[in-house]
Design an enzyme around this catalytic site. Sequence first.
Site, PDB file in Angstrom:
ATOM      1  N   PRO A   1       0.819  -1.185   0.000  1.00 34.96           N
ATOM      2  CA  PRO A   1       0.000   0.000   0.000  1.00 34.96           C
ATOM      3  C   PRO A   1       0.863   1.249   0.000  1.00 34.96           C
ATOM      4  CG  PRO A   1      -0.809  -1.605   1.570  1.00 34.96           C
ATOM      5  CD  PRO A   1       0.344  -2.207   0.862  1.00 34.96           C
ATOM      6  N   GLU A   2       0.709   2.053  -1.022  1.00 30.79           N
ATOM      7  CA  GLU A   2       1.362   3.367  -1.057  1.00 30.79           C
ATOM      8  C   GLU A   2       0.280   4.377  -0.690  1.00 30.79           C
ATOM      9  OE1 GLU A   2       3.636   3.951  -4.709  1.00 30.79           O
ATOM     10  OE2 GLU A   2       3.836   1.796  -4.976  1.00 30.79           O
TER      11      GLU A   2
END
Length: 271
Positions: free
Chosen positions: A2-3
């Site tokens: 997850p960015e």
Amino acid sequence: MPELPEVETIKRDLSILIGRPLKAIIVYDEAYLEKNEITPKELKKLEGQRLLHLSRKGKYLFLHFSQHIFGFHLGLTGSLILVPEENPLDKFKHKVLSLHFLEMSLLFSDMRKFGRLFLFDEEKSFKDFLISIGQDALEIEFSEFKEALRSIRKPIKSALLDQKVISGIGNIYADEILFRADINPLRPARSLSDEELQKLYQTMKEVLHLAISLRGSTIKDYVDGLGGAGMFQTKHLVYQKYGMPCPRCGTTLEKIKVAGRTTSYCPQCQR
DNA sequence: TTCAGCCTGTCG
DNA sequence: CGACAGGCTGAA
């Protein structure tokens, strides 16, 4: 992992929990807590507290309770999934812990165990922690962005990935942003002209906003707060597409390593 | 500034 | 079997 767009999507999905009291916490992986220097006893203190609000900086997500702040960094494979009715026997693999709110449970799992947990019991230590993270990519002003990059000799991609410079961008979005801004990932950050910096800044915001509107990128493991996939991967132009033709000019996309990460870019379009 | 190491899973 | 995967850290 997850960015920024994925963490933001999860944050929005979890907002339904705001205002609810935390009834109980179940820890499935004590070693994981230990590694993060949190004792089960400390964590138990959260029980009975109400969730006041959620916040995010870069890739970090924080649950603000009445007396404590519980922080998450999802690493590469961490997930936070909301389930309506808690079922301790559910099939989620690599469960670390679950938070049982009124009528809803939040499950935290992490296959590769690269994620991290943080528990703050005072505002001061939380503030100090936030200061240690670079300005969020969606919050940063152009003047700060320019100032931050001006002194950096390393490649622009390395700078974008450096969470102390700007926070929230990871390998997917770094490649997508640089391609769309026509900038070669190897260019020393300080070599960019004002014009190029302006374009990079604009592009960064556009790509991140678009990705959020499509609920992030699901390559393999990422799921949002409801366990669903994102859609931005359908808009990827270069990430992991080395060997394929550039969508703009047809030149074969090249594969190189930058900051130890596989990088895909167009040697023709990105100068 | 780079790079191994932290983990587990998947693919060739 | 080795190589590699949305990341970060500390040591060189």
